[in-house]
Write a protein that holds these residues in place. Structure first.
Motif, PDB file in Angstrom:
ATOM      1  N   THR A  26      -0.640  73.726 -33.589  1.00 14.60           N
ATOM      2  CA  THR A  26      -0.819  75.180 -33.387  1.00 14.60           C
ATOM      3  C   THR A  26      -1.618  75.824 -34.522  1.00 14.60           C
ATOM      4  O   THR A  26      -2.232  76.881 -34.323  1.00 14.60           O
ATOM      5  CB  THR A  26       0.544  75.886 -33.270  1.00 14.60           C
ATOM      6  OG1 THR A  26       1.338  75.579 -34.434  1.00 14.60           O
ATOM      7  CG2 THR A  26       1.281  75.412 -32.017  1.00 14.60           C
ATOM      8  N   ALA A  27      -1.608  75.216 -35.700  1.00 10.89           N
ATOM      9  CA  ALA A  27      -2.357  75.781 -36.826  1.00 10.89           C
ATOM     10  C   ALA A  27      -3.850  75.809 -36.542  1.00 10.89           C
ATOM     11  O   ALA A  27      -4.588  76.606 -37.138  1.00 10.89           O
ATOM     12  CB  ALA A  27      -2.085  74.965 -38.090  1.00 10.89           C
ATOM     13  N   PHE A  28      -4.302  74.944 -35.605  1.00  8.47           N
ATOM     14  CA  PHE A  28      -5.730  74.861 -35.319  1.00  8.47           C
ATOM     15  C   PHE A  28      -6.131  75.583 -34.031  1.00  8.47           C
ATOM     16  O   PHE A  28      -7.293  75.546 -33.637  1.00  8.47           O
ATOM     17  CB  PHE A  28      -6.157  73.386 -35.196  1.00  8.47           C
ATOM     18  CG  PHE A  28      -5.748  72.519 -36.350  1.00  8.47           C
ATOM     19  CD1 PHE A  28      -5.810  73.000 -37.657  1.00  8.47           C
ATOM     20  CD2 PHE A  28      -5.280  71.230 -36.146  1.00  8.47           C
ATOM     21  CE1 PHE A  28      -5.426  72.204 -38.724  1.00  8.47           C
ATOM     22  CE2 PHE A  28      -4.894  70.425 -37.203  1.00  8.47           C
ATOM     23  CZ  PHE A  28      -4.965  70.916 -38.510  1.00  8.47           C
ATOM     24  N   SER A  29      -5.190  76.230 -33.401  1.00  9.80           N
ATOM     25  CA  SER A  29      -5.437  76.770 -32.055  1.00  9.80           C
ATOM     26  C   SER A  29      -6.496  77.867 -32.025  1.00  9.80           C
ATOM     27  O   SER A  29      -7.121  78.103 -30.973  1.00  9.80           O
ATOM     28  CB  SER A  29      -4.134  77.300 -31.450  1.00  9.80           C
ATOM     29  OG  SER A  29      -3.576  78.313 -32.273  1.00  9.80           O
ATOM     30  N   ASP A  30      -6.718  78.551 -33.153  1.00 11.08           N
ATOM     31  CA  ASP A  30      -7.710  79.623 -33.167  1.00 11.08           C
ATOM     32  C   ASP A  30      -9.102  79.155 -33.628  1.00 11.08           C
ATOM     33  O   ASP A  30     -10.036  79.957 -33.667  1.00 11.08           O
ATOM     34  CB  ASP A  30      -7.240  80.769 -34.077  1.00 11.08           C
ATOM     35  CG  ASP A  30      -6.086  81.551 -33.444  1.00 11.08           C
ATOM     36  OD1 ASP A  30      -6.023  81.580 -32.194  1.00 11.08           O
ATOM     37  OD2 ASP A  30      -5.262  82.092 -34.197  1.00 11.08           O
ATOM     38  N   ILE A  31      -9.215  77.902 -33.995  1.00 10.45           N
ATOM     39  CA  ILE A  31     -10.540  77.377 -34.340  1.00 10.45           C
ATOM     40  C   ILE A  31     -11.390  77.374 -33.073  1.00 10.45           C
ATOM     41  O   ILE A  31     -10.984  76.826 -32.047  1.00 10.45           O
ATOM     42  CB  ILE A  31     -10.440  75.945 -34.910  1.00 10.45           C
ATOM     43  CG1 ILE A  31      -9.687  75.941 -36.241  1.00 10.45           C
ATOM     44  CG2 ILE A  31     -11.830  75.340 -35.087  1.00 10.45           C
ATOM     45  CD1 ILE A  31      -9.465  74.558 -36.833  1.00 10.45           C
ATOM     46  N   PRO A  32     -12.546  78.006 -33.072  1.00 13.83           N
ATOM     47  CA  PRO A  32     -13.351  78.111 -31.843  1.00 13.83           C
ATOM     48  C   PRO A  32     -13.605  76.766 -31.161  1.00 13.83           C
ATOM     49  O   PRO A  32     -13.540  76.669 -29.929  1.00 13.83           O
ATOM     50  CB  PRO A  32     -14.664  78.735 -32.339  1.00 13.83           C
ATOM     51  CG  PRO A  32     -14.243  79.550 -33.526  1.00 13.83           C
ATOM     52  CD  PRO A  32     -13.155  78.768 -34.184  1.00 13.83           C
TER      53      PRO A  32
END
Length: 328
Positions: free
Chosen positions: A287-293
């Motif tokens: 989830t820590a990477f979920s906002d990486i485009p």
């Protein structure tokens, strides 16, 4: 014409043919001898070759493929450093023929001596480590000359940012070392023409696509900095490495930097026990990477190790990256 006369003519013809063959052989030998000695720049050293190596050993799959691309199999006694980390793929296996893998990982001096090697083609972190047991300094007293991969020179000296010229330089230097300069020049010119023609027909991008290179590592990612080959491949395809400002080759960084720099595409380097798909799943499921485009938009592109490191497959790698950068 009598039988005896015909026999004399035939004999004379054979003698002349034999003499011509000897002359051609002598000319070829003299041409080869006149080529040497040659001085080659290898990182911060000048190496003198008085003849073509006869028992060469390259380390790693990409360096081995450079020698195969120049058809230098007859000068090789084996190769090292492939199966310990990655598989010997079908293309490399086909071209390598019966040549043995002498060590699955970095070779020792004893391995090189056991093969009666007179030449080692390797790089820093591509078969040699700074301060390690196998270096140009440790091999010189054993009569083994070393040529260092240009991309890797950043580990021991300052050099310009990585570019395709690093790979071209290695092929041209190998051509001089083994007296196949014309072959090397033709190969490099072919690569340049192919890349130029491809780039001329590329659809322009409004701005370079931001790219993160994910080699390995979960706690901290191992990635390519300003001086590692993927940076050159990414730029040639119309992108920009998000850690282009890190003046290192391959390096560990923190995940925070990746998240903050928000790459639009993630380049996965495929090799080793952890597959490319497993690396992609790790990124998707955290989830820590979920906002990486790149993660949000499922924009991953996979390069095999031998494509992401300097070698003959770099042009095809650029083409695949360019296509991925322009995909909706």
């Amino acid at each position: 014409m009598t039988l005896s006369t015909r026999q004399h003519i035939k004999h004379a013809s054979l003698v002349i043919t034999g003499l011509m063959f000897c002359v051609l052989q002598t000319n070829a030998l003299q041409a080869a001898e006149s080529h040497y000695p040659v001085q080659i720049q290898s990182c911060d050293r000048t190496v003198i070759f008085n003849q073509a190596p006869k028992a060469a050993i390259p380390n790693d799959s990409n360096l081995t493929e450079m020698m195969l691309a120049l058809r230098l199999q007859d000068h090789m006694v084996g190769f090292t450093g492939v199966s310990g980390w990655k598989t010997l793929d079908a293309e490399l296996r086909k071209d390598i023929g019966e040549l043995p893998e002498l060590s699955p990982k970095y070779p020792t001096k004893e391995v090189l001596l056991g093969a009666n090697a007179d030449f080692y083609f390797a790089g820093w972190n591509y078969g040699m480590r700074v301060g390690g047991g196998v270096t140009p300094d440790t091999l010189a007293p054993l009569g083994i000359k070393v040529y260092e991969l240009t991309e890797s020179c950043i580990h021991i000296m300052d050099k310009p940012k990585v570019s395709m010229n690093d790979m071209y330089n290695d092929l041209l230097n190998l051509g001089r070392i083994f007296n196949v300069e014309e072959r090397a020049n033709n190969l490099v010119n072919d690569y340049k023409r192919e890349l130029d023609a491809f780039q001329e027909n590329l659809a322009p991008l409004a701005q370079p696509v931001s790219v993160f290179v994910y080699d390995s590592g979960e706690e901290q990612p191992f990635t390519a900095g300003r001086h590692a080959m993927p940076t050159a491949l990414i730029e040639a395809a119309g992108g920009k490495n998000i850690v282009d400002d890190v003046r290192k080759s391959w390096i560990q960084i923190g995940w925070e930097s990746v998240i903050d720099r928000a790459p639009e595409v993630i380049l996965i380097v495929n090799y080793g026990e952890v597959t490319a798909q497993q690396k992609i799943d790790f990124l998707r499921n955290n989830t820590a990477f979920s906002d990486i485009p790149a993660v949000k938009n499922n924009r991953f592109v996979v390069l095999e190790y031998v494509e992401a490191t300097p070698g003959p497959r770099n042009i095809e790698a650029i083409k695949r990256l360019a296509k991925a950068f322009r995909a909706e």
